[in-house]
Design a protein around this motif. Sequence first.
Motif, mmCIF file in Angstrom:
data_model
loop_
_atom_site.group_PDB
_atom_site.id
_atom_site.type_symbol
_atom_site.label_atom_id
_atom_site.label_comp_id
_atom_site.label_asym_id
_atom_site.label_seq_id
_atom_site.Cartn_x
_atom_site.Cartn_y
_atom_site.Cartn_z
ATOM 1 N N TYR A 1 0.813 -1.217 0.000
ATOM 2 C CA TYR A 1 0.000 0.000 0.000
ATOM 3 C C TYR A 1 0.844 1.263 0.000
ATOM 4 O O TYR A 1 0.317 2.358 -0.092
ATOM 5 C CB TYR A 1 -0.945 0.002 1.190
ATOM 6 C CG TYR A 1 -1.971 -1.092 1.096
ATOM 7 C CD1 TYR A 1 -2.913 -1.091 0.079
ATOM 8 C CD2 TYR A 1 -1.990 -2.142 2.000
ATOM 9 C CE1 TYR A 1 -3.849 -2.111 -0.029
ATOM 10 C CE2 TYR A 1 -2.920 -3.156 1.896
ATOM 11 C CZ TYR A 1 -3.843 -3.126 0.883
ATOM 12 O OH TYR A 1 -4.769 -4.130 0.771
ATOM 13 N N ALA A 2 2.146 1.127 0.132
ATOM 14 C CA ALA A 2 3.059 2.274 0.121
ATOM 15 C C ALA A 2 4.327 1.870 -0.631
ATOM 16 O O ALA A 2 4.623 0.678 -0.777
ATOM 17 C CB ALA A 2 3.398 2.699 1.543
ATOM 18 N N ALA A 3 5.046 2.870 -1.099
ATOM 19 C CA ALA A 3 6.312 2.641 -1.793
ATOM 20 C C ALA A 3 7.469 2.978 -0.860
ATOM 21 O O ALA A 3 7.290 3.630 0.181
ATOM 22 C CB ALA A 3 6.376 3.511 -3.046
ATOM 23 N N LEU B 1 -0.826 -8.050 6.809
ATOM 24 C CA LEU B 1 -1.329 -7.848 8.169
ATOM 25 C C LEU B 1 -2.496 -6.864 8.190
ATOM 26 O O LEU B 1 -3.487 -7.079 8.890
ATOM 27 C CB LEU B 1 -0.212 -7.339 9.080
ATOM 28 C CG LEU B 1 0.936 -8.312 9.336
ATOM 29 C CD1 LEU B 1 2.069 -7.621 10.090
ATOM 30 C CD2 LEU B 1 0.456 -9.520 10.100
ATOM 31 N N ILE B 2 -2.396 -5.800 7.414
ATOM 32 C CA ILE B 2 -3.465 -4.801 7.360
ATOM 33 C C ILE B 2 -4.728 -5.416 6.774
ATOM 34 O O ILE B 2 -5.828 -5.211 7.287
ATOM 35 C CB ILE B 2 -3.008 -3.567 6.554
ATOM 36 C CG1 ILE B 2 -1.963 -2.789 7.358
ATOM 37 C CG2 ILE B 2 -4.192 -2.684 6.186
ATOM 38 C CD1 ILE B 2 -1.248 -1.715 6.566
ATOM 39 N N GLN C 1 -11.323 -3.472 4.478
ATOM 40 C CA GLN C 1 -12.241 -2.463 3.969
ATOM 41 C C GLN C 1 -11.729 -1.034 4.162
ATOM 42 O O GLN C 1 -12.360 -0.086 3.703
ATOM 43 C CB GLN C 1 -13.612 -2.602 4.634
ATOM 44 C CG GLN C 1 -13.698 -2.079 6.062
ATOM 45 C CD GLN C 1 -12.934 -2.881 7.123
ATOM 46 O OE1 GLN C 1 -12.459 -3.979 6.864
ATOM 47 N NE2 GLN C 1 -12.791 -2.323 8.314
ATOM 48 N N ALA C 2 -10.613 -0.835 4.817
ATOM 49 C CA ALA C 2 -10.100 0.505 5.104
ATOM 50 C C ALA C 2 -9.733 1.249 3.824
ATOM 51 O O ALA C 2 -9.435 0.635 2.791
ATOM 52 C CB ALA C 2 -8.885 0.409 6.018
ATOM 53 N N ALA C 3 -9.749 2.567 3.893
ATOM 54 C CA ALA C 3 -9.402 3.412 2.744
ATOM 55 C C ALA C 3 -7.935 3.216 2.359
ATOM 56 O O ALA C 3 -7.079 3.074 3.243
ATOM 57 C CB ALA C 3 -9.663 4.870 3.094
ATOM 58 N N PRO C 4 -7.634 3.210 1.063
ATOM 59 C CA PRO C 4 -6.248 2.982 0.603
ATOM 60 C C PRO C 4 -5.230 3.971 1.174
ATOM 61 O O PRO C 4 -4.114 3.579 1.501
ATOM 62 C CB PRO C 4 -6.340 3.121 -0.914
ATOM 63 C CG PRO C 4 -7.769 2.856 -1.242
ATOM 64 C CD PRO C 4 -8.562 3.319 -0.059
ATOM 65 N N GLU C 5 -5.606 5.249 1.319
ATOM 66 C CA GLU C 5 -4.641 6.217 1.856
ATOM 67 C C GLU C 5 -4.328 5.930 3.319
ATOM 68 O O GLU C 5 -3.209 6.142 3.777
ATOM 69 C CB GLU C 5 -5.121 7.666 1.676
ATOM 70 C CG GLU C 5 -6.406 8.013 2.384
ATOM 71 C CD GLU C 5 -7.675 7.705 1.587
ATOM 72 O OE1 GLU C 5 -8.761 8.006 2.101
ATOM 73 O OE2 GLU C 5 -7.586 7.154 0.482
ATOM 74 N N ARG C 6 -5.286 5.419 4.057
ATOM 75 C CA ARG C 6 -5.029 5.044 5.459
ATOM 76 C C ARG C 6 -4.156 3.793 5.528
ATOM 77 O O ARG C 6 -3.290 3.680 6.388
ATOM 78 C CB ARG C 6 -6.333 4.831 6.209
ATOM 79 C CG ARG C 6 -7.062 6.141 6.437
ATOM 80 C CD ARG C 6 -8.327 5.949 7.227
ATOM 81 N NE ARG C 6 -8.967 7.235 7.425
ATOM 82 C CZ ARG C 6 -9.372 7.678 8.602
ATOM 83 N NH1 ARG C 6 -9.230 6.941 9.669
ATOM 84 N NH2 ARG C 6 -9.934 8.860 8.703
ATOM 85 N N LYS C 7 -4.388 2.860 4.621
ATOM 86 C CA LYS C 7 -3.551 1.661 4.573
ATOM 87 C C LYS C 7 -2.102 2.040 4.270
ATOM 88 O O LYS C 7 -1.173 1.472 4.838
ATOM 89 C CB LYS C 7 -4.069 0.689 3.515
ATOM 90 C CG LYS C 7 -5.372 0.015 3.881
ATOM 91 C CD LYS C 7 -5.797 -0.917 2.768
ATOM 92 C CE LYS C 7 -7.087 -1.634 3.091
ATOM 93 N NZ LYS C 7 -7.462 -2.581 2.025
ATOM 94 N N CYS D 1 3.483 2.666 6.250
ATOM 95 C CA CYS D 1 4.698 3.450 6.490
ATOM 96 C C CYS D 1 5.059 3.468 7.966
ATOM 97 O O CYS D 1 6.227 3.284 8.337
ATOM 98 C CB CYS D 1 4.521 4.876 5.979
ATOM 99 S SG CYS D 1 4.527 5.009 4.182
ATOM 100 N N ARG D 2 4.063 3.683 8.825
ATOM 101 C CA ARG D 2 4.320 3.727 10.265
ATOM 102 C C ARG D 2 4.868 2.394 10.766
ATOM 103 O O ARG D 2 5.797 2.361 11.576
ATOM 104 C CB ARG D 2 3.047 4.093 11.020
ATOM 105 C CG ARG D 2 2.602 5.544 10.824
ATOM 106 C CD ARG D 2 1.262 5.797 11.490
ATOM 107 N NE ARG D 2 1.226 5.398 12.877
ATOM 108 C CZ ARG D 2 1.470 6.214 13.903
ATOM 109 N NH1 ARG D 2 1.754 7.480 13.680
ATOM 110 N NH2 ARG D 2 1.409 5.769 15.145
#
Length: 124
Positions: free
Chosen positions: A3-5, A34-35, A41-47, A52-53
């Motif tokens: 979900y992140a680069a 894991l997410i 169902q979470a929004a892609p930007e939150r994922k 990243c965190r």
Amino acid sequence: MAYAAIEDVEAGFRALSSEEKQRCAALLEEAAVLIDACAAQAAPERKGLVSCRMVRRLLGEGGQDAPLFPAGATQGSSSALGYSQSWTMNGGSVGELYLSKLEKKLLGAGSRIGAASPLEEMCP
């Protein structure tokens, strides 16, 4: 599918070495699994933010300016000549990916209290 680069992890964090970039890519894939297990169902930007965190926490600050305590520690102790250290971890432990309480809340998978009774269906 991550979900992140790697660049997302570096942004606002620190530059990663080539070895860390390889590790980061693998960790982002693992974080996505894991997410999805917790909140598909979470929004892609939150994922992406949570990914990243999670990875930043595991990679740590690195370098000479690194903190003297593990990332995610809520309490710590240190001694000098007696060579003693002790740490209390918040959600997971150092060396593993985990979702913190805040991250679960960001994904919409935080603690929920509820109950259901099978007898309620029997009453009109």
